[in-house]
Design an enzyme around this catalytic site. Sequence first.
Site, PDB file in Angstrom:
ATOM      1  N   CYS A   1      -2.940   5.851  -7.163  1.00 13.20           N
ATOM      2  CA  CYS A   1      -3.314   5.058  -5.989  1.00 13.20           C
ATOM      3  C   CYS A   1      -3.892   5.878  -4.849  1.00 13.20           C
ATOM      4  O   CYS A   1      -4.918   5.506  -4.270  1.00 13.20           O
ATOM      5  CB  CYS A   1      -2.105   4.291  -5.444  1.00 13.20           C
ATOM      6  SG  CYS A   1      -0.753   4.032  -6.574  1.00 13.20           S
TER       7      CYS A   1
ATOM      8  N   GLU B   1     -12.215  -0.709 -10.506  1.00 13.77           N
ATOM      9  CA  GLU B   1     -12.195   0.137  -9.315  1.00 13.77           C
ATOM     10  C   GLU B   1     -13.121   1.335  -9.475  1.00 13.77           C
ATOM     11  O   GLU B   1     -13.929   1.644  -8.586  1.00 13.77           O
ATOM     12  CB  GLU B   1     -10.761   0.594  -9.029  1.00 13.77           C
ATOM     13  CG  GLU B   1      -9.887  -0.530  -8.489  1.00 13.77           C
ATOM     14  CD  GLU B   1      -8.428  -0.167  -8.373  1.00 13.77           C
ATOM     15  OE1 GLU B   1      -7.702  -0.877  -7.657  1.00 13.77           O
ATOM     16  OE2 GLU B   1      -7.987   0.821  -9.000  1.00 13.77           O
TER      17      GLU B   1
ATOM     18  N   GLU C   1      -9.154 -15.576   9.769  1.00 20.35           N
ATOM     19  CA  GLU C   1      -8.976 -16.916  10.325  1.00 20.35           C
ATOM     20  C   GLU C   1      -9.280 -18.010   9.307  1.00 20.35           C
ATOM     21  O   GLU C   1      -8.838 -19.150   9.455  1.00 20.35           O
ATOM     22  CB  GLU C   1      -9.849 -17.101  11.566  1.00 20.35           C
ATOM     23  CG  GLU C   1     -11.338 -17.156  11.304  1.00 20.35           C
ATOM     24  CD  GLU C   1     -12.148 -17.397  12.578  1.00 20.35           C
ATOM     25  OE1 GLU C   1     -11.754 -18.268  13.370  1.00 20.35           O
ATOM     26  OE2 GLU C   1     -13.152 -16.692  12.772  1.00 20.35           O
TER      27      GLU C   1
ATOM     28  N   LYS D   1      -7.294   7.685  -5.649  1.00 19.63           N
ATOM     29  CA  LYS D   1      -8.234   6.596  -5.926  1.00 19.63           C
ATOM     30  C   LYS D   1      -8.683   5.922  -4.634  1.00 19.63           C
ATOM     31  O   LYS D   1      -9.871   5.687  -4.415  1.00 19.63           O
ATOM     32  CB  LYS D   1      -7.570   5.594  -6.870  1.00 19.63           C
ATOM     33  CG  LYS D   1      -8.398   4.353  -7.247  1.00 19.63           C
ATOM     34  CD  LYS D   1      -8.190   3.192  -6.294  1.00 19.63           C
ATOM     35  CE  LYS D   1      -6.769   2.761  -6.130  1.00 19.63           C
ATOM     36  NZ  LYS D   1      -6.190   2.096  -7.286  1.00 19.63           N
TER      37      LYS D   1
ATOM     38  N   TYR E   1      -7.871  -3.381 -13.661  1.00 21.42           N
ATOM     39  CA  TYR E   1      -8.134  -2.954 -12.288  1.00 21.42           C
ATOM     40  C   TYR E   1      -8.666  -1.526 -12.226  1.00 21.42           C
ATOM     41  O   TYR E   1      -9.553  -1.224 -11.416  1.00 21.42           O
ATOM     42  CB  TYR E   1      -6.885  -3.129 -11.419  1.00 21.42           C
ATOM     43  CG  TYR E   1      -5.763  -2.148 -11.681  1.00 21.42           C
ATOM     44  CD1 TYR E   1      -5.648  -0.988 -10.926  1.00 21.42           C
ATOM     45  CD2 TYR E   1      -4.811  -2.385 -12.661  1.00 21.42           C
ATOM     46  CE1 TYR E   1      -4.622  -0.087 -11.152  1.00 21.42           C
ATOM     47  CE2 TYR E   1      -3.788  -1.497 -12.895  1.00 21.42           C
ATOM     48  CZ  TYR E   1      -3.693  -0.342 -12.136  1.00 21.42           C
ATOM     49  OH  TYR E   1      -2.679   0.560 -12.377  1.00 21.42           O
TER      50      TYR E   1
ATOM     51  N   CYS F   1       1.202   7.822  -8.701  1.00 20.13           N
ATOM     52  CA  CYS F   1       0.602   7.248  -7.490  1.00 20.13           C
ATOM     53  C   CYS F   1       0.026   8.324  -6.584  1.00 20.13           C
ATOM     54  O   CYS F   1      -1.121   8.254  -6.163  1.00 20.13           O
ATOM     55  CB  CYS F   1       1.635   6.421  -6.731  1.00 20.13           C
ATOM     56  SG  CYS F   1       0.975   5.696  -5.215  1.00 20.13           S
TER      57      CYS F   1
ATOM     58  N   HIS G   1     -10.094 -15.527  16.319  1.00 16.46           N
ATOM     59  CA  HIS G   1     -11.555 -15.556  16.178  1.00 16.46           C
ATOM     60  C   HIS G   1     -12.218 -14.467  17.017  1.00 16.46           C
ATOM     61  O   HIS G   1     -11.753 -14.179  18.116  1.00 16.46           O
ATOM     62  CB  HIS G   1     -12.060 -16.935  16.633  1.00 16.46           C
ATOM     63  CG  HIS G   1     -13.529 -17.125  16.492  1.00 16.46           C
ATOM     64  ND1 HIS G   1     -14.132 -17.334  15.276  1.00 16.46           N
ATOM     65  CD2 HIS G   1     -14.518 -17.105  17.428  1.00 16.46           C
ATOM     66  CE1 HIS G   1     -15.438 -17.459  15.466  1.00 16.46           C
ATOM     67  NE2 HIS G   1     -15.700 -17.322  16.766  1.00 16.46           N
TER      68      HIS G   1
END
Length: 449
Positions: free
Chosen positions: A48, A183, A443, A51, A179, A43, A438
Site C-alpha cells: 500500500c 492500479e 456534496e 504503491k 485492484y 503494506c 458547496h
Amino acid sequence: MSKFDYDLFVIGAGSGGVRASRVAASHGARVAVAEEHRVGGTCVIRGCVPKKLLVYGAHFAEDLKDARHFGWDVPPDCRFDWARLRDNVLAEVTRLEGLYGQTLDNHQVEVFKTRATVAGPQTVRLADGRELTAGRILIATGGWPFVPDFPGSEHAITSNEVFHLETLPQRVVIAGGGYIANEFAGIFNEFGSKVTIVNRGDAILRGYDEQIRDRLLQISMTKGIEFRFNAPFQSIEKQADGSLMVHLANCDPIPADAVLVATGRVPNTRGLGLEEAGVELDADGAVKVDEANRSSVPSIYAVGDVTNRIQLTPVAIREGQAFADSVFGGKPTTVDYANVPSAVFSHPPIGAVGMTEAEARNKLGSIRVYTSDFRAMKNVLAGRNERALYKMVVNEATDQVVGLHLIGPDAPEILQAAAVAVKAGLTKADFDATVALHPSMAEELVLLK
C-alpha cells in the site's frame, strides 16, 4: 516464573503482527517476533505505502497538462525521471521500516530478523536451528503473490519486484483484473508506458459494483490502456534483444518489456510447519480461525491476510489489536467485518462500502438506487470529459443506506467519512437532511434524487 521463553511469539512483523506484538507487550506480556524479510510487512515495504506514493507521482502527469488551463506556464517538455521517484519511494519505505522497528524496541519486543517455523504447539524453530518456546504463537505471515505455472513464468515480475525496476518499461503487459492490476495499469500508463491488461475472465474488479467497474473500464480505455479478456496466459518467450513476447489463448501475441503478474495473493503458510503441528488450513492454505482468531490448536492463533478473511491492512491491524486485548489484556474483543470500506487507487480511484446493487437485490429484494453522474469542476475547466459516478443503494423497507460506491477524483478520501454513516445505519433521509458543502464533489452524496 513461566516455563516458556516468551508469553507470545509472533511469526511475521507486518501490520497485524506488529500491532499484536506491541499491544500484548503493553499488557505486560513477554513478546518476541520473527520476520524473515523486512519489518513492516507487505503494506509498508512492498504494498500500500510505496504503491500510493507511485500513484501520487503518476497524478502529476495529468496535473501538469491541466495546469495550463489554470494559468500556469508549464514547459511542454517536462521529463519524468523514474529512477528518482523509485529511489525517493524506497527511501521513504526504509524510513518507515525504521519507525516500525523503533516501535517494537520501545515496547521491549525482541525481534529476530530471520525465518521462523512452527515446531510444535508451543515451540518455534529459527532458521539457525534454535528452538524457542512460547505460551502462545501468533501467525501473521500475510499473503504472497500468486504466479500461475506456465512456460516462461520466470520472466515475469510481481508486485514484490515492481518497485525496484531499473528502468521504466516502454511496454507493460499486466496479468489479472483485480485492484493490483488496475492500479499499476494506471500508474504505468500515466508514466508513459504502453499498457495492456490481460485477464483470463471477462470482467475487472469482481466484487465491486458493476456500474462502477464498467466506468473504470471505459475511462481506462479512453486513457489508452488496452484490455484482453478471456485470454489465459500460455507462455512468455524471451527475445534476442531482451524483450518479451507474451503468448495468450484466443488472441495475438503481445510484445512487452515487462510482464507484471497480478493474479491474486495466497496465504503465506508454505513450509511453516503448521499442518505438522496440527493446525487446520483451508484449500487455499489459509489458517482456519474462530472469531477469537484461534486456530484448531488452542495455543496457536492467526491474524491478517494469512487467514484469508478480508485482505486489507486496517483489518489485520484490528485483528491484531483484538487478539492482544482478548488474550493478554483481559478485554475480550472481536472484529466486526460488516461494512468494511475499501478503495482501488486506479486512475481515477474507487471507494466502496457496503452492498453492491446486485448483492442488495439478492439479499433485500426491494431496494432504491440513486446515482449522480457528473464532471468534477476541475475537469470541466481543464477540458477533460472524464466523468465521476456516485451510487447509493438504499433498503426500500427501512430507508437505510446499505451501500455507497464512488469513482472519481479523491473518491477514497470522500468514502472514508461517508462509510461512518453507512456503518452507523443512517438513512437516505439523514443524508437528505444534511446541508451540502458547496462547491465540492462530496456534496453529491446529500443531493441524490
